[in-house]
Design an enzyme around this catalytic site. Sequence first.
Site, PDB file in Angstrom:
ATOM      1  N   SER A 406       0.826  -1.214   0.000  1.00 55.73           N
ATOM      2  CA  SER A 406       0.000   0.000   0.000  1.00 55.73           C
ATOM      3  C   SER A 406       0.857   1.260   0.000  1.00 55.73           C
ATOM      4  O   SER A 406       0.421   2.304  -0.467  1.00 55.73           O
ATOM      5  CB  SER A 406      -0.873   0.052   1.249  1.00 55.73           C
ATOM      6  OG  SER A 406      -1.599  -1.120   1.401  1.00 55.73           O
ATOM      7  N   HIS A 427      -1.212  -2.462  -7.108  1.00 59.02           N
ATOM      8  CA  HIS A 427      -1.916  -2.108  -5.877  1.00 59.02           C
ATOM      9  C   HIS A 427      -3.417  -2.238  -6.064  1.00 59.02           C
ATOM     10  O   HIS A 427      -4.049  -1.402  -6.710  1.00 59.02           O
ATOM     11  CB  HIS A 427      -1.521  -0.682  -5.459  1.00 59.02           C
ATOM     12  CG  HIS A 427      -2.130  -0.264  -4.168  1.00 59.02           C
ATOM     13  ND1 HIS A 427      -2.589   1.003  -3.922  1.00 59.02           N
ATOM     14  CD2 HIS A 427      -2.382  -0.964  -3.030  1.00 59.02           C
ATOM     15  CE1 HIS A 427      -3.071   1.067  -2.699  1.00 59.02           C
ATOM     16  NE2 HIS A 427      -2.970  -0.107  -2.146  1.00 59.02           N
ATOM     17  N   GLU A 439      -3.955   0.272  -9.161  1.00 62.97           N
ATOM     18  CA  GLU A 439      -2.838   1.192  -9.432  1.00 62.97           C
ATOM     19  C   GLU A 439      -1.654   0.351  -9.899  1.00 62.97           C
ATOM     20  O   GLU A 439      -1.229  -0.563  -9.184  1.00 62.97           O
ATOM     21  CB  GLU A 439      -2.432   1.945  -8.159  1.00 62.97           C
ATOM     22  CG  GLU A 439      -3.291   3.156  -7.839  1.00 62.97           C
ATOM     23  CD  GLU A 439      -2.815   3.880  -6.574  1.00 62.97           C
ATOM     24  OE1 GLU A 439      -2.587   5.081  -6.622  1.00 62.97           O
ATOM     25  OE2 GLU A 439      -2.680   3.224  -5.518  1.00 62.97           O
ATOM     26  N   ASN A 477      -3.418   6.555  -1.782  1.00 62.70           N
ATOM     27  CA  ASN A 477      -3.185   6.586  -0.335  1.00 62.70           C
ATOM     28  C   ASN A 477      -2.406   7.820   0.095  1.00 62.70           C
ATOM     29  O   ASN A 477      -2.527   8.287   1.216  1.00 62.70           O
ATOM     30  CB  ASN A 477      -2.457   5.311   0.108  1.00 62.70           C
ATOM     31  CG  ASN A 477      -3.418   4.136   0.222  1.00 62.70           C
ATOM     32  OD1 ASN A 477      -4.641   4.326   0.231  1.00 62.70           O
ATOM     33  ND2 ASN A 477      -2.893   2.934   0.295  1.00 62.70           N
TER      34      ASN A 477
HETATM   35  P1  NAI Z   1      -3.455  -9.864   5.933  1.00 67.29           P
HETATM   36  O1  NAI Z   1      -2.784  -9.786   7.251  1.00 67.29           O
HETATM   37  O2  NAI Z   1      -4.924 -10.057   5.882  1.00 67.29           O
HETATM   38  O3  NAI Z   1      -2.809 -11.054   5.096  1.00 67.29           O
HETATM   39  C1  NAI Z   1      -1.437 -11.291   4.986  1.00 67.29           C
HETATM   40  C2  NAI Z   1      -1.271 -12.756   4.680  1.00 67.29           C
HETATM   41  O4  NAI Z   1       0.065 -12.979   4.298  1.00 67.29           O
HETATM   42  C3  NAI Z   1      -1.554 -13.675   5.860  1.00 67.29           C
HETATM   43  O5  NAI Z   1      -2.493 -14.657   5.461  1.00 67.29           O
HETATM   44  C4  NAI Z   1      -0.204 -14.301   6.164  1.00 67.29           C
HETATM   45  O6  NAI Z   1      -0.322 -15.645   6.595  1.00 67.29           O
HETATM   46  C5  NAI Z   1       0.494 -14.213   4.835  1.00 67.29           C
HETATM   47  N1  NAI Z   1       1.953 -14.121   4.925  1.00 67.29           N
HETATM   48  C6  NAI Z   1       2.686 -13.314   5.687  1.00 67.29           C
HETATM   49  N2  NAI Z   1       4.002 -13.514   5.454  1.00 67.29           N
HETATM   50  C7  NAI Z   1       4.098 -14.477   4.514  1.00 67.29           C
HETATM   51  C8  NAI Z   1       5.162 -15.101   3.859  1.00 67.29           C
HETATM   52  N3  NAI Z   1       6.400 -14.781   4.132  1.00 67.29           N
HETATM   53  N4  NAI Z   1       4.881 -16.032   2.948  1.00 67.29           N
HETATM   54  C9  NAI Z   1       3.619 -16.374   2.662  1.00 67.29           C
HETATM   55  N5  NAI Z   1       2.555 -15.807   3.252  1.00 67.29           N
HETATM   56  C10 NAI Z   1       2.790 -14.864   4.169  1.00 67.29           C
HETATM   57  O7  NAI Z   1      -3.006  -8.572   5.144  1.00 67.29           O
HETATM   58  P2  NAI Z   1      -3.744  -7.838   3.946  1.00 67.29           P
HETATM   59  O8  NAI Z   1      -4.662  -6.832   4.489  1.00 67.29           O
HETATM   60  O9  NAI Z   1      -4.240  -8.851   3.005  1.00 67.29           O
HETATM   61  O10 NAI Z   1      -2.536  -7.022   3.305  1.00 67.29           O
HETATM   62  C11 NAI Z   1      -1.556  -7.648   2.525  1.00 67.29           C
HETATM   63  C12 NAI Z   1      -0.812  -6.605   1.725  1.00 67.29           C
HETATM   64  O11 NAI Z   1      -1.737  -5.908   0.917  1.00 67.29           O
HETATM   65  C13 NAI Z   1      -0.106  -5.553   2.549  1.00 67.29           C
HETATM   66  O12 NAI Z   1       1.068  -5.184   1.887  1.00 67.29           O
HETATM   67  C14 NAI Z   1      -1.084  -4.407   2.559  1.00 67.29           C
HETATM   68  O13 NAI Z   1      -0.478  -3.167   2.760  1.00 67.29           O
HETATM   69  C15 NAI Z   1      -1.637  -4.512   1.162  1.00 67.29           C
HETATM   70  N6  NAI Z   1      -2.947  -3.919   0.974  1.00 67.29           N
HETATM   71  C16 NAI Z   1      -3.907  -4.039   1.922  1.00 67.29           C
HETATM   72  C17 NAI Z   1      -5.156  -3.462   1.719  1.00 67.29           C
HETATM   73  C18 NAI Z   1      -6.244  -3.632   2.723  1.00 67.29           C
HETATM   74  O14 NAI Z   1      -7.227  -2.893   2.642  1.00 67.29           O
HETATM   75  N7  NAI Z   1      -6.150  -4.563   3.642  1.00 67.29           N
HETATM   76  C19 NAI Z   1      -5.444  -2.707   0.500  1.00 67.29           C
HETATM   77  C20 NAI Z   1      -4.388  -2.709  -0.467  1.00 67.29           C
HETATM   78  C21 NAI Z   1      -3.178  -3.276  -0.207  1.00 67.29           C
END
Ligand code: NAI
Length: 698
Positions: A406, A427, A439, A477
């Site tokens: 993000s 993104h 994006e 953002n």
């Molecule tokens: P989340 O915490 O829901 O999911 C992250 C997932 O990644 C978890 O299931 C975890 O088990 C897995 N994970 C972590 N490290 C890992 C690794 N080394 N290898 C494999 N799997 C791994 O997080 P979320 O919200 O899905 O965010 C993920 C990314 O997306 C972040 O970079 C965030 O900034 C970005 N993002 C989030 C948004 C949101 O609204 N939540 C919107 C746009 C981007």
Amino acid sequence: MSDAIRYERVGDIAVLTAQNPPVNALGVDVRKGLLSGIERAEADGAKAVLIYGDGRTYFAGADIREFGKPMLDPGLPDLGSRIEASPLIVVSAMHGTALGGGLEIALCSHYRIAVPSAKMGLPEVNLGILPGAGGTQRLPRVAGTEAALDMITSGRPIKAPEALDKGIIDRVTEGEPREIGLAYAQELLDAGAARRAVCDMPAPEMIDFDTRYDAVLKKGRGQISPATALRSVQAACEADNFEAGLKRERELFMELMNSDQRQGMVHAFFSERAVSKLPELKGVTPRTLAQIGVIGGGTMGAGIATAALLSGLKVTMLEMTDEAAAAAKGRIEGNLQGALKRGKISQDQFDILTQQSLVLATDYAALAEADLVIEAVFEDMSVKKTVFTQLDAVCKPGAILASNTSYLDVNEIAACTSRPEDVIGLHFFSPAHIMKLLEVVVADKTAIDVVATGFALGKMLNKITVRAGVCDGFIGNRILATYRSCADQMILDGASPYQIDAAMTKFGFAMGPYAVSDLAGLDIGWASRKRKRAAGMDPRARDSVYADKLCEAGHFGQKTGKGYYVYEAGKRGGTPNPEVAALIEANRAELGITPREFTDEEITRRYMCAMVNEAAKVVGEGIARRPLDVDMTLLFGYGFPRYHGGPLKWADIQGLDGILADIKTYAQEDDYFWQPAPLLEQLVAEGRSFDDLNKGSN
Ligand code: NAI
Ligand code: 3HC
């Protein structure tokens, strides 16, 4: 005869063929051609006239590019009336999309036939106007008041069979429009069918328009065109005669045509088509995309995988453990269940997508054959670097390595691989299988065909794809952080979160910023504030801590039942959390601030000025190429009301000089936050608008 309409005789039938690609819009040449075609048919002894369109469609509507300019004769309403008044039998044969003025011309014809796949509707409200060539008068006469009102106020098109059921068309027949139209016209002549003008039909049934008006107005969230269109349909029911109804329609049409909302919505129409057309991508072949990998199956990864599966891609989902992989699969299945329920996929497709197209893995070797891998792991640079180092080791040459980060620096991520030219930011927005925005974040070394592949992916996933450069938060953002900061400062100075939410919903957002924070999770903003403080904030920047206190107490918004609002199970929306006021007061006291009153107008103005100023910086620095890129980002990713066109279109309409003057006034209180964007100052000095920059870039 104009080139846009070809005239020919087939026996007793004069055939008028529209030839104005791509969508046979009813521009001045087409209107002239239709008028002279009708006159010529009447003069040369034809008994019937057939109107149809060459290429992919019947008329898809008035030529939107003519809006806001003086209408050149013949005008569409007069042309329609002239066609309807013809003593010959006029038949329209429709295919493709008979929309707006297109359907209105068909309604002026005496008989209507369509191929089964044809769609028809009056989508004018989506352009901030109403059907202005008799549509609000004729459609209710043929379809009834209720059906017409539904089509006109929603703008939703319907398919030919439904139009037949509603009495809008007379016949649905497979075939080419020309052939089925000619056969139908001949059949009518052979049967001695009479001319049949909709204007001669009785006025439609009266209903309780006042109650409907309030409902339509509320649903429009400030958009005025649907409610105004309703008043025009009302005129069809209650005017003394058809002409009086048409006159009322014209008055209301002109009111909307001259409105700011029309400008905003037409800007949105053209910008959403222009946004993914980048000159540098012309002739660049995207890389192959058949199989993709997604790393991390949390909220975002599961949504991205869902979107990819729905578009026909094979997906390998990599998680840290078998349990996490199973949980990711559960999320994806949940998303696909939603698609199944909405009828987007069948049970068979659901089974194929979940059992064959989706593969779960915990070993990076499973990504060796992927064409593209999208990382969606925790938002932590060291975790991302570990992931990209492993990807670099296993992925095949030419595979694209993308991050869904993000905020983080995509250049830094790219630098930890041996192939920075293959690294890009993709993104997505949450929920990724629903939100329309993508994006494409282009890093310093990203290869041009990798950028083209990002855009190709966006197209496959049916997204509005915007190019962004690297900076903290990219386009959306980054701007969000600024206007949220402006709102936080207004709270410190005396406004309440609820007043700000109310002011911004009045402006047209579906939710105010604090209700949105509760929905997204207050922990996100908390993490971002901690990150900024750790990186070292400028001592002139105003920081607030009341929101941290909510998080420290375990209140993260909707997911914990409490945030700025309190959420009760089973109830929609929340009620203000009484604990918040005390936290804010304590924060003010700590900073020695005496709160003052804010009007809703001041709140809106400051919020919007902050948004516009940051957006101008984003364009000025080249993070967004054009103002319209910012506008589309805010529209499709942040709920910005479409009828304002986007923040920079809104700014143009308000007047850039006034906005700059207000920013300078606010800067007298806080010259750190309110530093005018150099691009804004330049445009004001040159007397130009953001839209001039859009035009200059085409
Ligand atoms: P989340 O915490 O829901 O999911 C992250 C997932 O990644 C978890 O299931 C975890 O088990 C897995 N994970 C972590 N490290 C890992 C690794 N080394 N290898 C494999 N799997 C791994 O997080 P979320 O919200 O899905 O965010 C993920 C990314 O997306 C972040 O970079 C965030 O900034 C970005 N993002 C989030 C948004 C949101 O609204 N939540 C919107 C746009 C981007
Ligand atoms: N006027 C001018 N240009 C138009 C146009 C119109 N009515 N409709 C489409 N175009 C242009 C698009 O801008 C695009 O141009 P570009 O290639 O330079 O970007 C090109 O035609 C092709 O359009 P799409 O990319 O949208 O093609 P699709 O096949 O995806 O969609 C469509 C076709 C469904 C017809 C879609 O273009 C559409 O919805 N058009 C608008 C229809 C509409 O709103 N009609 C009502 C107009 S208002 C009116 O009629 C007023 C009357 O009541 C007086």
